[in-house]
Design a protein around this motif. Sequence first.
Motif, PDB file in Angstrom:
ATOM      1  N   PRO A  21       7.510   8.534   1.589  1.00  0.00           N
ATOM      2  CA  PRO A  21       7.686   7.832   0.441  1.00  0.00           C
ATOM      3  C   PRO A  21       7.385   8.879  -0.924  1.00  0.00           C
ATOM      4  CG  PRO A  21       6.213   6.657   0.999  1.00  0.00           C
ATOM      5  CD  PRO A  21       6.050   7.869   1.632  1.00  0.00           C
TER       6      PRO A  21
ATOM      7  N   HIS B  37       6.332   7.946  -4.280  1.00  0.00           N
ATOM      8  CA  HIS B  37       5.583   7.346  -4.765  1.00  0.00           C
ATOM      9  C   HIS B  37       3.909   7.856  -4.341  1.00  0.00           C
ATOM     10  CE1 HIS B  37       6.638   5.300  -7.830  1.00  0.00           C
ATOM     11  NE2 HIS B  37       6.761   3.909  -7.226  1.00  0.00           N
ATOM     12  N   LEU B  38       4.091   8.384  -2.718  1.00  0.00           N
ATOM     13  CA  LEU B  38       3.185   9.487  -2.749  1.00  0.00           C
ATOM     14  C   LEU B  38       2.902  11.052  -2.133  1.00  0.00           C
ATOM     15  CD1 LEU B  38       2.190   6.561   0.752  1.00  0.00           C
ATOM     16  CD2 LEU B  38       1.769   6.686  -1.478  1.00  0.00           C
TER      17      LEU B  38
ATOM     18  N   THR C 167      -3.858   3.550   1.197  1.00  0.00           N
ATOM     19  CA  THR C 167      -1.815   3.353   0.180  1.00  0.00           C
ATOM     20  C   THR C 167      -1.069   2.986   1.921  1.00  0.00           C
ATOM     21  OG1 THR C 167      -1.236   6.053   0.723  1.00  0.00           O
ATOM     22  CG2 THR C 167      -2.778   4.649  -1.258  1.00  0.00           C
TER      23      THR C 167
ATOM     24  N   ARG D 223       0.182  -1.050   6.281  1.00  0.00           N
ATOM     25  CA  ARG D 223       0.240  -2.294   5.221  1.00  0.00           C
ATOM     26  C   ARG D 223       1.801  -3.114   4.864  1.00  0.00           C
ATOM     27  NH1 ARG D 223      -2.295  -2.833   0.711  1.00  0.00           N
ATOM     28  NH2 ARG D 223      -0.953  -3.434  -0.432  1.00  0.00           N
TER      29      ARG D 223
ATOM     30  N   PHE E  58       4.563  -3.797   3.689  1.00  0.00           N
ATOM     31  CA  PHE E  58       5.477  -3.150   2.592  1.00  0.00           C
ATOM     32  C   PHE E  58       6.268  -1.873   3.022  1.00  0.00           C
ATOM     33  CE2 PHE E  58       5.943  -6.690  -0.724  1.00  0.00           C
ATOM     34  CZ  PHE E  58       6.172  -7.509   0.068  1.00  0.00           C
TER      35      PHE E  58
ATOM     36  N   GLY F  17       8.352   3.873   2.795  1.00  0.00           N
ATOM     37  CA  GLY F  17       9.311   1.589   1.507  1.00  0.00           C
ATOM     38  C   GLY F  17       9.456   0.947   1.526  1.00  0.00           C
TER      39      GLY F  17
ATOM     40  N   ALA G  36      13.327  -3.131  -1.696  1.00  0.00           N
ATOM     41  CA  ALA G  36      12.880  -4.165  -1.957  1.00  0.00           C
ATOM     42  C   ALA G  36      13.114  -4.518  -3.107  1.00  0.00           C
ATOM     43  CB  ALA G  36      11.128  -4.635  -0.881  1.00  0.00           C
TER      44      ALA G  36
END
Lengths: 98, 371
Positions: A7, A9-10, A47, A57, A59, A93, A96
């Motif tokens: 994703p 952000h990563l 993460t 994780r 989400f 991710g 949401a």
Amino acid sequence: MITVTLPAHLRTLARVEGDVRVEVPGTVTRRAVLDALETAYPMLRGTIRDHGTLKRRAFVRFFGCGEDLSHEPDDAPLPPAIADGREPFMVVGAIAGG
Amino acid sequence: MSGVRVLVGTRKGAFVLTADGTRKKWNVSGPHFAGWEIYHVKGSPVNPDRIYASQTSGWFGQLLQRSDDGGKSWEPVGNEFAYDGETGTHQWYDGTPHPWEFKRVWHVEPSLTEPDTVYAGIEDAALFRSKDGGKSWQELSGLRKHGSGSHWQPGAGGMCLHTIIQDPSNPQRMYIAISAAGTFRTDDGGTTWKPVNHGLRSEFMPDPTAEVGHCVHRIALHPSRPNVLFMQKHWDVMRSDDAGDSWHEVSGNLPTDFGFPIDVHAHEPETIYVVPIKSDSEHFPPEGKLRVYRSRSGGNEWEALTKGLPQQDCYVNVLRDAMAVDSLDTCGIYFGTTGGQVYASADGGDSWNSIVRDLPPVLSVEVQTLQ
């Protein structure tokens, strides 16, 4: 080489653009791919899966070959098209929000 | 030429605001870590170019970032916060036992003396320390394992350890505060802790004067008088003159004694600042007027500071970590709002200007005075 789609952000955190490719020794399982990913990009530790327990994780989901692989066992072989690098292993991710 | 660097954490990234000593013209850098919640950003008093940022996300968890060049570039450091030993349970909102779980880092506090030592206050409440510049973290578990730990209960924002204060005159002494457990003090460098809440009264508790359970929002001290502490509690502004052993109320003539931040003037240890908020159910300033209140007598007698602040239709909040002071000759005061404004006063609070107006909701504000 396994192709992993991260994703946005990563990707920023790992300082990569586009997909990443990692060498996975032995049977290509989700655990092996994530181990290789975190070895190559240690800033991603914690993460995608928790430290210690290594549980996904809440989400974060895993997709590949049109399938949701999130609930497959960690050590189950991934689809052959992922294992031979034709299809990416996708870390997603969850969508949401309102 | 002296100057200031204001470190701002927001819901969607970090910002670094810089100005020279006149504090009139500001440069805004950011967002750093765009899209992530930045709970706190704070620089080392020993090496001001070393700055830590707590970067967190409901999706991807916790990261700790460190800059060694004053916020220009950042590197992720250690993000594993493993509780020491058996975690056991604390109380959940309904009073039932709930397992201790790491959620995020609320506050980072670099050591006053050691450039590689930094403390982190986390949710669920615990105190961690790194001695290698944030690469690895160890819990100071004497705090969580204090006998009262199983009775701690989260506040509305979570069971967070949000305040860490080192005594500048005594390296063995430190204070922390937890919502909603209260204030604790160590006198042996963090090995053992005791609650220091005598004198606090919280009507929402079954025993309003219990040893633990108080929703302390923030504490502050002046370095020249480390035994004098000031506290903004959920309700009530409090003061201790004996290192927290006893507290008395100094809310005085405040329009409401609910609020989050409290801070002390850099050069006047009896001059303190709060931002009154209407109530715990209405998190905005009374009458829609954003007013900082200043006491020059260490509490009880307060004056409203309004010049330059919106005095109508203002319904923002100012969170617990979102106020700071610089130490220039004329002390500067800074605070950020949930509306995305960062206000600064270069004259001890007499007048205010907004440095920036449209950031994401501000979670924290820290200031570095640069020589």
